[in-house]
Design a protein around this motif. Structure first.
Motif, short mmCIF file in Angstrom:
data_model
loop_
_atom_site.label_atom_id
_atom_site.label_comp_id
_atom_site.label_asym_id
_atom_site.label_seq_id
_atom_site.Cartn_x
_atom_site.Cartn_y
_atom_site.Cartn_z
N LYS A 39 -5.44 -4.92 -2.01
CA LYS A 39 -6.67 -5.25 -1.28
C LYS A 39 -6.66 -6.73 -0.92
O LYS A 39 -7.01 -7.13 0.20
CB LYS A 39 -7.91 -4.94 -2.14
CG LYS A 39 -8.33 -3.48 -2.14
CD LYS A 39 -9.61 -3.33 -2.95
CE LYS A 39 -10.08 -1.88 -3.01
NZ LYS A 39 -11.34 -1.78 -3.76
N SER A 44 -11.03 -0.98 6.13
CA SER A 44 -11.74 -0.29 5.04
C SER A 44 -12.27 1.07 5.44
O SER A 44 -12.84 1.78 4.61
CB SER A 44 -12.92 -1.16 4.58
OG SER A 44 -13.89 -1.27 5.61
N PHE A 56 -14.55 -1.76 -0.16
CA PHE A 56 -13.17 -2.22 -0.02
C PHE A 56 -13.00 -3.64 -0.57
O PHE A 56 -12.02 -3.95 -1.22
CB PHE A 56 -12.76 -2.20 1.45
CG PHE A 56 -11.32 -2.59 1.69
CD1 PHE A 56 -10.29 -1.67 1.55
CD2 PHE A 56 -10.98 -3.89 2.05
CE1 PHE A 56 -8.98 -2.03 1.76
CE2 PHE A 56 -9.67 -4.27 2.26
CZ PHE A 56 -8.67 -3.32 2.12
N TYR A 102 -4.33 -7.31 1.98
CA TYR A 102 -4.93 -6.96 3.28
C TYR A 102 -5.91 -8.03 3.73
O TYR A 102 -5.98 -8.37 4.91
CB TYR A 102 -5.63 -5.60 3.20
CG TYR A 102 -4.75 -4.46 3.62
CD1 TYR A 102 -4.36 -4.31 4.95
CD2 TYR A 102 -4.27 -3.53 2.69
CE1 TYR A 102 -3.52 -3.28 5.33
CE2 TYR A 102 -3.44 -2.50 3.07
CZ TYR A 102 -3.07 -2.37 4.40
OH TYR A 102 -2.23 -1.35 4.78
N LYS A 107 -4.42 -1.85 -7.24
CA LYS A 107 -5.26 -1.70 -6.05
C LYS A 107 -5.88 -3.04 -5.69
O LYS A 107 -6.03 -3.38 -4.51
CB LYS A 107 -6.34 -0.65 -6.33
CG LYS A 107 -6.95 -0.06 -5.07
CD LYS A 107 -7.84 1.13 -5.40
CE LYS A 107 -8.37 1.78 -4.12
NZ LYS A 107 -9.23 2.95 -4.42
N LYS A 108 -6.23 -3.80 -6.69
CA LYS A 108 -6.82 -5.12 -6.48
C LYS A 108 -5.84 -6.02 -5.73
O LYS A 108 -6.23 -6.76 -4.81
CB LYS A 108 -7.17 -5.73 -7.84
CG LYS A 108 -7.73 -7.14 -7.77
CD LYS A 108 -8.04 -7.64 -9.18
CE LYS A 108 -8.53 -9.08 -9.15
NZ LYS A 108 -8.86 -9.56 -10.52
N LYS A 118 0.82 -1.21 0.00
CA LYS A 118 0.00 0.00 0.00
C LYS A 118 0.86 1.26 0.00
O LYS A 118 0.69 2.14 -0.83
CB LYS A 118 -0.93 0.00 1.22
CG LYS A 118 -1.87 1.20 1.24
CD LYS A 118 -2.77 1.17 2.46
CE LYS A 118 -3.71 2.38 2.46
NZ LYS A 118 -4.57 2.39 3.67
#
Length: 286
Positions: A247, A274, A281, A250, A243-244, A236
């Motif tokens: 995510k 989120s 999110f 996480y 971004k995928k 991040k």
């Protein structure tokens, strides 16, 4: 450095029996885990295992004075020449000093411990290179503690460079996957943490991925929650991948933490990550 040359030759020829601790360390010097071999442990070996467990538990409970007294007592009882037992006592002293924040004393004790089996850099000959010599898990742990102590003393660059050498060393020498996980994970976690502190996010993710691969091969969970968490944070903050992808990282970190800690609070963790908008999110398309 584990025993005299004459004793080693007598063991090979069957004239003498090797005790459990010596055999364990000889196997580890060959990069093999002693767990896959049937070793006959003596009463002294069991006592030493119990002592290590008790001392580590007492250090966590901050019973420092009690630990000091016990270590002094056992050190006096160990017979002269029992260098492997003395090394264990010395390593436990390092654990105690590190927890107390007495890092300079810890560094001195590490050198004493490594001198017992001739794996201290200062005691090597000109032709010998530390990272070209096989080591036991005890010697590896002491080298790792030396790295951690230098880090605490503010010698960040020195500890980081030593850790990188050690990571390459473990990959080269330790061939047993089970042994690899226990030896490799502390140093890979150190490298991941340190590269994250230095804002070297790509390198951090690289080390995390190597650690995760090692865990998968050895079917171990040592340090897995922290490793997945560091990887997600580095992706991040370093804007690594899509971004995928971060995510997903996480989600993996929260899942591992929830399962490993036996809390089963995945939804709460994900909602916190989120900022409250859980479903947005979780949409991996964005």
């Amino acid at each position: 450095g584990l025993c005299s040359k004459s004793k080693f030759e007598d063991i090979l020829e069957g004239k003498k029996k090797s005790d459990g601790l010596l055999m364990k360390y000889l196997l580890e010097r060959l990069g093999k885990s002693s767990e896959k071999f049937e070793l006959i442990l003596q009463i002294e070996d069991y006592k030493m295992i119990e002592l290590q467990e008790m001392i580590k538990k007492s250090i966590k409970e901050k019973k420092y004075h009690f630990v000091e007294k016990i270590l002094q007592k056992y050190e006096k009882e160990i017979k002269r020449g029992k260098i492997l037992e003395l090394q264990i006592i010395s390593q436990l002293k390092v654990e105690l000093l590190f927890e107390k924040g007495e890092y300079k004393k810890a560094l001195k004790e590490i050198k004493i411990a490594l001198d017992y089996t001739k794996r201290n850099e200062d005691s090597l000959t000109e032709r010998e290179e530390l990272w070209e010599l096989p080591m036991t898990t005890m010697e590896i742990r002491l080298q790792q503690q030396k790295i951690e102590v230098y880090h605490q003393l503010g010698e960040m660059d020195k500890s980081y460079e030593m850790a990188k050498k050690m990571e390459r060393y473990i990959e080269k020498w330790v061939t047993d996957e089970e042994l690899l996980a226990s030896a490799y994970m502390p140093i890979i976690l150190f490298l991941a943490r340190t590269s994250y502190e230095f804002h070297e996010y790509e390198r951090c993710v690289f080390y995390c991925k190597k650690g995760i691969t090692c865990l998968q091969k050895s079917r171990s969970a040592i340090g897995s929650p922290e490793l997945f968490r560091i990887k997600a944070n580095a992706m991040k903050e370093g804007n690594i991948g899509s971004k995928k992808e971060w995510k997903r990282a996480y989600f993996e970190a929260c899942s591992i933490e929830s399962i490993y800690n036996d809390t089963y609070d995945l939804e709460e963790k994900m909602r916190a990550e989120s900022g409250g908008n859980l479903w947005e999110f979780m949409s991996l398309e964005k």
